[in-house]
Design an enzyme around this catalytic site. Sequence first.
Site, PDB file in Angstrom:
ATOM      1  N   GLU A  12       1.029  -1.666  -0.079  1.00 48.11           N
ATOM      2  CA  GLU A  12      -0.017  -0.012   0.137  1.00 48.11           C
ATOM      3  C   GLU A  12       0.890   1.245  -0.091  1.00 48.11           C
ATOM      4  O   GLU A  12       0.401   2.467  -0.096  1.00 48.11           O
ATOM      5  CB  GLU A  12      -1.464  -0.045   1.420  1.00 48.11           C
ATOM      6  CG  GLU A  12      -1.848  -1.236   1.475  1.00 48.11           C
ATOM      7  CD  GLU A  12      -3.355  -1.028   2.894  1.00 48.11           C
ATOM      8  OE1 GLU A  12      -2.026  -1.375   3.337  1.00 48.11           O
ATOM      9  OE2 GLU A  12      -4.238  -1.531   2.293  1.00 48.11           O
TER      10      GLU A  12
ATOM     11  N   HIS B 159      -2.140   4.515   8.197  1.00 46.06           N
ATOM     12  CA  HIS B 159      -2.733   4.108   7.962  1.00 46.06           C
ATOM     13  C   HIS B 159      -3.059   2.468   8.527  1.00 46.06           C
ATOM     14  O   HIS B 159      -2.317   1.755   9.004  1.00 46.06           O
ATOM     15  CB  HIS B 159      -2.537   2.620   6.306  1.00 46.06           C
ATOM     16  CG  HIS B 159      -4.011   2.543   5.933  1.00 46.06           C
ATOM     17  ND1 HIS B 159      -4.920   2.341   5.846  1.00 46.06           N
ATOM     18  CD2 HIS B 159      -3.430   1.023   5.391  1.00 46.06           C
ATOM     19  CE1 HIS B 159      -5.512   1.537   5.472  1.00 46.06           C
ATOM     20  NE2 HIS B 159      -4.688   0.625   5.010  1.00 46.06           N
TER      21      HIS B 159
ATOM     22  N   HIS C 241     -12.230  -0.270   2.710  1.00 41.92           N
ATOM     23  CA  HIS C 241     -11.096  -1.611   2.784  1.00 41.92           C
ATOM     24  C   HIS C 241     -10.483  -0.382   4.608  1.00 41.92           C
ATOM     25  O   HIS C 241     -10.238  -1.033   5.692  1.00 41.92           O
ATOM     26  CB  HIS C 241     -10.121  -0.143   2.082  1.00 41.92           C
ATOM     27  CG  HIS C 241      -9.160  -0.491   2.191  1.00 41.92           C
ATOM     28  ND1 HIS C 241      -7.496  -0.393   0.911  1.00 41.92           N
ATOM     29  CD2 HIS C 241      -8.358  -0.839   3.145  1.00 41.92           C
ATOM     30  CE1 HIS C 241      -6.649  -0.296   1.851  1.00 41.92           C
ATOM     31  NE2 HIS C 241      -6.237  -0.998   2.884  1.00 41.92           N
TER      32      HIS C 241
ATOM     33  N   HIS D 197      -6.978  -0.107  10.283  1.00 45.03           N
ATOM     34  CA  HIS D 197      -8.280  -0.403   9.832  1.00 45.03           C
ATOM     35  C   HIS D 197      -9.332  -0.890  10.599  1.00 45.03           C
ATOM     36  O   HIS D 197      -9.312  -1.133  11.137  1.00 45.03           O
ATOM     37  CB  HIS D 197      -8.021  -1.722   9.306  1.00 45.03           C
ATOM     38  CG  HIS D 197      -7.827  -2.449   7.956  1.00 45.03           C
ATOM     39  ND1 HIS D 197      -7.381  -3.652   7.650  1.00 45.03           N
ATOM     40  CD2 HIS D 197      -7.233  -1.735   7.105  1.00 45.03           C
ATOM     41  CE1 HIS D 197      -6.397  -3.689   6.414  1.00 45.03           C
ATOM     42  NE2 HIS D 197      -6.703  -1.657   6.081  1.00 45.03           N
TER      43      HIS D 197
END
Length: 269
Positions: free
Chosen positions: A77, A96, A160, A98
């Site tokens: 990513e 980043h 995502h 989740h």
Amino acid sequence: MSRPERGSKAQLAAIAQLLHQRGWVANHDGNVTARLGPDRFLATPTATSKAAVDDRGLLEVDGKGNRVAGSGRPFGEIGLHLAVYAARADVGAVVHAHPPHATALACSGSGLLERPFIAEAVVSIGPSIPTVPFSLPGPGAAEALARFAADHDAVLIASHGALAWGADLEQAYLRLELVEHLARIAILAQAAGGLRYLPDEAIRPLLEARAKANLGAAADRAVEGGARPVVACAPAPHSATPVISPGRPSGSEVAALVREEILRALRER
Ligand SMILES: [Zn+2]
């Protein structure tokens, strides 16, 4: 344990571990980068639990995502991070993960964070946290994100997770924390009878407070032009601050400043 030096490898590793401790990642999810200089970025390695990241396992990549130092492999990513750095010279770090509540909203397509419902958050992160449309992992996902990078400091990514950026690692991490916090509140408010958004007339003084706190170029423009502020999150702060800048206010100092500015703006109305 002493606090790691700001902008250091130790700070980046500590933030990677925090993503795991907070329950915002599972398996090998999540990644953290910091700008080291022109065409150089410090990054977490791929295929590693964030609980196991330490400063010796970090690597350096160039602006194309190629490894230039370190032994681990770059994560897939990395293009998302590089898209933000390419769009924003003022950004020194990208985080980043989740986080469950933010990711639940990213997967539901509800758009609950696209309008403001807490005054303080408008000043801290802007009036809107948009959702980047779904793309399969790869260049398409980076291109989709790039369109949001100039005018926002955090986004949800459809189906995502969430991504936030800032002048340094602490600011990027705190923004991701705020996104998850707002997502949790929005979900609870929906369950408690329905989320109520701030009235339109409240947005302008909050954006003025954001501008006074030097937290948003788009907010500055809206205020200077006397126009009704656009519902779009502004970059913050908008100076070309390098990632390692000991003179910059800390996250808690910024938070205190934001509270002061909100109160002042509301008093002056
Ligand atoms: Zn991800």
